[in-house]
Design a protein around this motif. Structure first.
Motif, PDB file in Angstrom:
ATOM      1  N   LEU A  36      15.581  29.866  50.190  1.00 46.88           N
ATOM      2  CA  LEU A  36      16.653  29.529  51.131  1.00 46.88           C
ATOM      3  C   LEU A  36      17.820  30.497  51.007  1.00 46.88           C
ATOM      4  O   LEU A  36      18.356  30.984  52.017  1.00 46.88           O
ATOM      5  CB  LEU A  36      17.147  28.102  50.879  1.00 46.88           C
ATOM      6  CG  LEU A  36      16.396  26.948  51.518  1.00 46.88           C
ATOM      7  CD1 LEU A  36      17.022  25.627  51.091  1.00 46.88           C
ATOM      8  CD2 LEU A  36      16.437  27.061  53.044  1.00 46.88           C
ATOM      9  N   LEU A 294      21.129  24.438  52.545  1.00 45.18           N
ATOM     10  CA  LEU A 294      20.487  24.349  53.856  1.00 45.18           C
ATOM     11  C   LEU A 294      21.509  23.988  54.928  1.00 45.18           C
ATOM     12  O   LEU A 294      21.566  24.626  55.992  1.00 45.18           O
ATOM     13  CB  LEU A 294      19.371  23.301  53.821  1.00 45.18           C
ATOM     14  CG  LEU A 294      18.636  23.069  55.143  1.00 45.18           C
ATOM     15  CD1 LEU A 294      17.837  24.302  55.539  1.00 45.18           C
ATOM     16  CD2 LEU A 294      17.693  21.858  55.021  1.00 45.18           C
ATOM     17  N   THR A 312      16.596  18.558  58.226  1.00 45.09           N
ATOM     18  CA  THR A 312      16.751  17.840  56.960  1.00 45.09           C
ATOM     19  C   THR A 312      15.751  16.695  56.843  1.00 45.09           C
ATOM     20  O   THR A 312      15.136  16.488  55.792  1.00 45.09           O
ATOM     21  CB  THR A 312      18.188  17.290  56.838  1.00 45.09           C
ATOM     22  OG1 THR A 312      19.118  18.374  56.946  1.00 45.09           O
ATOM     23  CG2 THR A 312      18.380  16.593  55.504  1.00 45.09           C
TER      24      THR A 312
END
Length: 332
Positions: A36, A294, A312
Motif C-alpha cells: 500500500l 488506505l 474498505t
C-alpha cells in the motif's frame, strides 16, 4: 506395512507461498502494508512525506489504543461495540472539569472514572448476568450516545481553560516528529503485547476465548477474565476519547460516531478471530495501519468517500475469508 526406503526418503512437497503466509498472518499483513505504501507513494508525490506520514500515525493512534482493548475482548470470546459512544462521552467530564478547575489531571481522572463505570457495567452484564455481549454493549452504546445528546443539547462544549498541556496531549510532537498520541499508543501496545505473551493473564484470555468450559475445568475464573477484559476495553476507549477531545479542542457531541466499526474492522483485518481464542496485537496494529494508510491514500487520489467505504468493506470481507482459509488449512 513398512514404508519402502524410497518413500521414506522422499522429500515432502514444499508448502505453497499462500499456505506459508496463512500460517504467518503478521507477515502477510506487513507485505500488504508495504505494498500500500509503495503504491500510494508512486500515485501521489505528497503521500511519502514526513508531514503526511506523521499525520497518519497521529490519526491511527486513536484506533490503535481502542483496538488493543477490543482485540482483548474478542480474544476472550466476546465483543464490545460501545467504545465509539464512550470515546465521545469521556470528553464531557474531561472538558467540563478542566473548565471548572483549570486542571488537566483532574479532567483526565473524571474521564477515566466514567470509562471505568461503563466498563464495570458492561463486564457485569456480560460476565455475571450472562447477557450476550453484542446486545449488552449495543445497549450501552445507545444509552451513552443518547445521554451525550441530552446533556449537551447536541452542541459542543468548548475548552475555555486553554491549557497548553491539553492541546499538546493530542497535537504535540515528541522531538518535533512523532505525535504524542502515536507515542502513547505504542507504549500501550507494547505493554499489552507483553501481558498477552508473557503473563498468565494473557494465557487465560486465550484459553477462555478458545474453550470456556475447558478453561473452567483447568481452574480459570472465566467470568472474572471476561469482566476484566471488558473493563480494559472501556478504559482504553476512554484514553482514545481523551486524545480525540484534545485533537478537537472541545467535547463534541458527535465525536466517536462510527468509531466502533473502524476499530472492529481493524481488529478483524489484523487476524483476530471473532470466534475467540485466536489473534495477536501485532496483527491488530498492522490492521489499524493498513486501514489508516488506505483511507489517507484514497483521499489523496480524490476518490469519493462512498468508494472509500466500498473498498474498505471489500478488504474486511477478504480478511475474514482469509481467516477462514487459514483455519481450514490448519485443520488439514
Amino acid at each position: 506395512m513398512p514404508q519402502s526406503p524410497d518413500l521414506a526418503l522422499a522429500p515432502r512437497p514444499a508448502p505453497s507461498i499462500l499456505a506459508t503466509l496463512a500460517r504467518r498472518n503478521e507477515v502477510a499483513l506487513l507485505i500488504c502494508l508495504l505494498a500500500l505504501i509503495i503504491f500510494f507513494s508512486l500515485a501521489s508525490s505528497s503521500f511519502l512525506t514526513p508531514r503526511n506520514l506523521t499525520n497518519v500515525l497521529g490519526q491511527a493512534s486513536l484506533a490503535m489504543v481502542a483496538g488493543v482493548g477490543v482485540a482483548i475482548v474478542v480474544m476472550s470470546g466476546e465483543i464490545d461495540v460501545s467504545i465509539g459512544s464512550l470515546a465521545g462521552a469521556v470528553g464531557i467530564p474531561l472538558v467540563t472539569i478542566m473548565n471548572m478547575t483549570e486542571s488537566l489531571p483532574l479532567g483526565i481522572a473524571g474521564a477515566l472514572l466514567l470509562a471505568l463505570v461503563v466498563g464495570v457495567v458492561n463486564g457485569y452484564l456480560v460476565a455475571y448476568l450472562g447477557i450476550n455481549s453484542l446486545i449488552a454493549t449495543l445497549g450501552t452504546m445507545f444509552i451513552i450516545r443518547g445521554g451525550i445528546y441530552l446533556y449537551t443539547g447536541q452542541r459542543s462544549i468548548p475548552d475555555t481553560a486553554y491549557l497548553e498541556e491539553f492541546f499538546q496531549l493530542g497535537n504535540g510532537r515528541f522531538f518535533d516528529f512523532l505525535p504524542y498520541p502515536a507515542l502513547i499508543s505504542l507504549i500501550i501496545l507494547a505493554i499489552f503485547i507483553y501481558v498477552m505473551r508473557m503473563r498468565p493473564f494473557g494465557r487465560q484470555i486465550y484459553a477462555v476465548g478458545g474453550n470456556p468450559e475447558v478453561a473452567r475445568l483447568a481452574g480459570f475464573d472465566v467470568r472474572r477474565v471476561k469482566f476484566i477484559c471488558l473493563v480494559i476495553s472501556a478504559l482504553l476507549a476512554g484514553v482514545a476519547g481523551i486524545l480525540l477531545s484534545s485533537r478537537l479542542g472541545s467535547a463534541v457531541h458527535v465525536a466517536g460516531l462510527g468509531f466502533e466499526f473502524q476499530v472492529v474492522a481493524a481488529v478483524v483485518l489484523g487476524g483476530v478471530s471473532l470466534a475467540g481464542g485466536v489473534g495477536s496485537l501485532v496483527g491488530v496494529a498492522l490492521g489499524v495501519l493498513i486501514l489508516s494508510f488506505l483511507s489517507n491514500g484514497l483521499g489523496m487520489l480524490n476518490l469519493a468517500t462512498e468508494w472509500q467505504l466500498v473498498v474498505t468493506g471489500g478488504i474486511i470481507i477478504a480478511a475474514v475469508a482469509f481467516d477462514e482459509f487459514k483455519r481450514r488449512n490448519q485443520k488439514q
